[in-house]
Design a protein around this motif. Structure first.
Motif, short mmCIF file in Angstrom:
data_model
loop_
_atom_site.label_atom_id
_atom_site.label_comp_id
_atom_site.label_asym_id
_atom_site.label_seq_id
_atom_site.Cartn_x
_atom_site.Cartn_y
_atom_site.Cartn_z
N TRP A 1 0.83 -1.20 0.00
CA TRP A 1 0.00 0.00 0.00
C TRP A 1 0.87 1.25 0.00
O TRP A 1 0.59 2.22 -0.71
CB TRP A 1 -0.95 0.00 1.20
CG TRP A 1 -1.98 1.10 1.11
CD1 TRP A 1 -3.22 1.01 0.55
CD2 TRP A 1 -1.85 2.45 1.56
NE1 TRP A 1 -3.86 2.23 0.62
CE2 TRP A 1 -3.04 3.13 1.24
CE3 TRP A 1 -0.84 3.16 2.21
CZ2 TRP A 1 -3.26 4.48 1.55
CZ3 TRP A 1 -1.05 4.51 2.51
CH2 TRP A 1 -2.25 5.15 2.18
N LYS B 1 -7.18 7.74 -2.90
CA LYS B 1 -7.13 7.18 -4.25
C LYS B 1 -6.47 5.81 -4.29
O LYS B 1 -6.55 5.11 -5.30
CB LYS B 1 -6.35 8.13 -5.17
CG LYS B 1 -7.02 9.47 -5.37
CD LYS B 1 -6.17 10.38 -6.24
CE LYS B 1 -6.82 11.74 -6.42
NZ LYS B 1 -6.00 12.64 -7.23
N VAL B 2 -5.81 5.42 -3.21
CA VAL B 2 -5.07 4.16 -3.17
C VAL B 2 -6.00 3.06 -2.69
O VAL B 2 -6.52 3.14 -1.56
CB VAL B 2 -3.83 4.28 -2.26
CG1 VAL B 2 -3.07 2.97 -2.23
CG2 VAL B 2 -2.93 5.42 -2.72
N ASP C 1 2.15 1.95 -3.42
CA ASP C 1 1.08 2.53 -4.23
C ASP C 1 0.82 3.98 -3.84
O ASP C 1 0.58 4.84 -4.69
CB ASP C 1 -0.21 1.71 -4.10
CG ASP C 1 -0.09 0.34 -4.75
OD1 ASP C 1 0.84 0.10 -5.55
OD2 ASP C 1 -0.96 -0.52 -4.45
N PHE C 2 0.86 4.27 -2.54
CA PHE C 2 0.67 5.64 -2.05
C PHE C 2 1.79 6.54 -2.58
O PHE C 2 1.54 7.66 -3.04
CB PHE C 2 0.62 5.65 -0.52
CG PHE C 2 0.54 7.01 0.10
CD1 PHE C 2 -0.41 7.94 -0.29
CD2 PHE C 2 1.42 7.38 1.11
CE1 PHE C 2 -0.49 9.21 0.30
CE2 PHE C 2 1.35 8.63 1.71
CZ PHE C 2 0.40 9.55 1.30
N CYS D 1 -9.55 8.81 4.46
CA CYS D 1 -9.29 8.28 3.12
C CYS D 1 -10.54 8.43 2.25
O CYS D 1 -10.44 8.70 1.06
CB CYS D 1 -8.87 6.81 3.18
SG CYS D 1 -7.15 6.55 3.68
N ALA E 1 1.07 7.28 -6.16
CA ALA E 1 -0.06 8.21 -6.27
C ALA E 1 0.38 9.62 -5.90
O ALA E 1 -0.04 10.60 -6.53
CB ALA E 1 -1.23 7.73 -5.40
N ARG F 1 -7.43 -0.17 -0.91
CA ARG F 1 -7.03 -0.82 0.34
C ARG F 1 -8.10 -1.81 0.74
O ARG F 1 -9.25 -1.71 0.35
CB ARG F 1 -6.82 0.23 1.43
CG ARG F 1 -8.06 1.00 1.78
CD ARG F 1 -7.77 2.36 2.39
NE ARG F 1 -8.99 3.13 2.49
CZ ARG F 1 -9.56 3.79 1.50
NH1 ARG F 1 -9.00 3.78 0.31
NH2 ARG F 1 -10.67 4.45 1.67
#
Length: 134
Positions: free
Chosen positions: A9, A130-131, A12-13, A83, A16, A133
């Motif tokens: 994650w 946007k990530v 990916d963060f 989030c 992003a 999870r």
């Protein structure tokens, strides 16, 4: 989907973050360099961390004991809420004063008084959302 603040994650963060020009470019203008960790307020150590150089993430993943400039903690429920809906300047102030977000490392007061840092900080919550999870 990876769990919030897991190694995958965080990668990916970081991607992003780098894709969001309003975040990276804004921080690049002030030469922002930091190691920022994220985690849950009931745990001894953060779960994930990113290394930001000149506004952009150059390393991201699970926390490995690195020296931190910022260590942000909150409950899983609060992270999930932010989030989904972001936090905003007023929401951040309320979260901080009520103890819903904790800065175990880092100077909240100095950050919030500096619009060149505060606006991108708020934007980072939008990017978190946007990530994907689990």
């Amino acid at each position: 989907m990876p769990a919030l603040f897991s190694d995958d994650w965080m990668v990916d963060f970081g991607n992003a973050w780098n894709d969001e020009k309003d975040l990276g470019d804004a921080l690049a203008k002030i030469g922002f360099n930091s190691v920022i960790a994220y985690g849950f307020d009931n745990e001894e150590q953060p779960r994930g961390a990113i290394k930001v150089e000149n506004g952009y993430v150059v390393e991201a993943g699970a926390f490995k004991g690195q020296s931190l400039n910022w260590d942000l903690r909150a409950s899983p429920a609060n992270w999930e809420k932010w989030c989904q809906s972001g936090i905003g300047m007023m929401g951040l102030g309320l979260a901080y004063t009520s103890g819903k977000i904790k800065f175990k490392v880092g100077d909240y007061g100095a950050m919030i008084k500096n619009p060149a840092m505060a606006s991108p900080f708020i934007k980072s919550f939008e990017v978190m959302g946007k990530v994907p999870r689990s």
